[in-house]
Design an enzyme around this catalytic site. Structure first.
Site, mmCIF file in Angstrom:
data_model
loop_
_atom_site.group_PDB
_atom_site.id
_atom_site.type_symbol
_atom_site.label_atom_id
_atom_site.label_comp_id
_atom_site.label_asym_id
_atom_site.label_seq_id
_atom_site.Cartn_x
_atom_site.Cartn_y
_atom_site.Cartn_z
ATOM 1 N N ASP A 16 0.868 -1.167 0.000
ATOM 2 C CA ASP A 16 0.000 0.000 0.000
ATOM 3 C C ASP A 16 0.919 1.235 0.000
ATOM 4 O O ASP A 16 2.100 1.127 0.357
ATOM 5 C CB ASP A 16 -0.881 -0.043 1.252
ATOM 6 C CG ASP A 16 -1.701 1.205 1.440
ATOM 7 O OD1 ASP A 16 -2.382 1.617 0.483
ATOM 8 O OD2 ASP A 16 -1.664 1.773 2.559
ATOM 9 N N LEU A 17 0.397 2.397 -0.355
ATOM 10 C CA LEU A 17 1.226 3.611 -0.359
ATOM 11 C C LEU A 17 0.912 4.515 0.848
ATOM 12 O O LEU A 17 1.690 4.610 1.788
ATOM 13 C CB LEU A 17 1.010 4.392 -1.668
ATOM 14 C CG LEU A 17 1.530 3.728 -2.947
ATOM 15 C CD1 LEU A 17 1.182 4.588 -4.169
ATOM 16 C CD2 LEU A 17 3.036 3.529 -2.885
ATOM 17 N N ASP A 18 -0.277 5.156 0.818
ATOM 18 C CA ASP A 18 -0.609 6.145 1.850
ATOM 19 C C ASP A 18 -0.621 5.529 3.246
ATOM 20 O O ASP A 18 -1.258 4.494 3.486
ATOM 21 C CB ASP A 18 -1.994 6.745 1.571
ATOM 22 C CG ASP A 18 -2.004 7.632 0.336
ATOM 23 O OD1 ASP A 18 -0.935 8.101 -0.065
ATOM 24 O OD2 ASP A 18 -3.105 7.842 -0.216
ATOM 25 N N ASP A 188 -1.392 -0.552 6.006
ATOM 26 C CA ASP A 188 -1.805 -0.064 7.325
ATOM 27 C C ASP A 188 -3.267 -0.304 7.626
ATOM 28 O O ASP A 188 -3.686 -0.184 8.774
ATOM 29 C CB ASP A 188 -1.545 1.446 7.423
ATOM 30 C CG ASP A 188 -2.518 2.239 6.553
ATOM 31 O OD1 ASP A 188 -2.499 2.052 5.323
ATOM 32 O OD2 ASP A 188 -3.314 3.016 7.113
#
Length: 238
Positions: A16-18, A188
């Site tokens: 995932d990024l954010d 997250d």
């Protein structure tokens, strides 16, 4: 590092990024502020526009087209264009304004400075395994230097439905020619990342950056395979 399930051999990792590779809170606040400023300056009819006006239209679009949320960029573009039309601008000007507003949004949305630890961790992991980014958002890693670590980047919308749906998870496995159970997905969010990955046959790593208690969080639907408190701990798997 806490293990909840046996970890099978890893052949690839997806991220995932954010809020997994960087904290997005400040960049989101700044992007929203700059987006409103752009619209207010674009045309006198928009001088009093507020972010709540755009949010109202976004919610109305979601009511009319429930699946639009899978592509947050197109969802925003449509909302901006409608906002401009409601302000009295003609179709051509509204379309042009929406395109310019989205270019402005893309600029501010990717004003991210990843930590050196993030760079070092991704570099080390990419030396061992192919890495892929899978995001529901619209940040562009090529604008903040993380794209170099990924074989490719999948985005909800152009590349399938948003996580936790399995479209992008399966697409990553297929493109890598790796069985889903050989992929460790790191994220997250306990719903989109952990539950999404596990339900689609991947292994899941929950990055718990805010000292959350997995046993007391309401959206903890499925246990991850492993929990980490900082990204650099992934290098212990090397």
């Amino acid at each position: 590092m806490h293990f909840y399930r046996p970890l099978a051999p890893i052949a690839a990792m997806t991220f995932d990024l954010d809020d997994t590779l960087y904290d997005k809170r400040e960049v989101i606040q700044r992007t929203q502020l700059e987006s409103v400023r752009f619209l207010q300056a674009f045309h006198p009819a928009l001088g009093a526009v507020q972010s709540s006006d755009l949010q109202r239209i976004r919610e109305a679009l979601r009511e009319q087209e429930p699946e639009i949320y899978h592509d947050v960029t197109e969802w925003r573009r449509r909302a901006v264009e409608q906002l401009l039309r409601e302000a009295g601008l003609d179709a051509v000007t509204a379309s042009r304004g929406a395109a310019q507003a989205m270019a402005n949004f893309a600029h501010w949305r990717s004003q991210i400075t990843p930590t050196q630890e993030t760079h070092d961790t991704l570099h080390a992991l990419s030396e061992r395994w192919p890495l892929v980014a899978i995001t529901n958002g619209n940040a562009d890693p090529s604008r903040f230097g993380l794209d170099r670590y990924f074989r490719f980047i999948l985005r909800a919308g152009p590349d399938g439905r948003a996580k936790p749906f399995g479209d992008m998870y399966h697409r990553a496995a297929q493109a890598l020619d790796v069985a889903p159970e050989q992929i460790l997905h790191v994220g997250d969010d306990l719903t989109t990342d952990v539950a999404g990955a596990v339900r689609n046959g991947l292994q899941a790593c929950w990055i718990n950056l805010h000292q959350g208690n997995l046993m007391k969080i309401d959206d903890a639907r499925l246990l991850p395979h492993v929990e980490i408190s900082r990204l650099a701990l992934l290098t212990t798997l090397l």
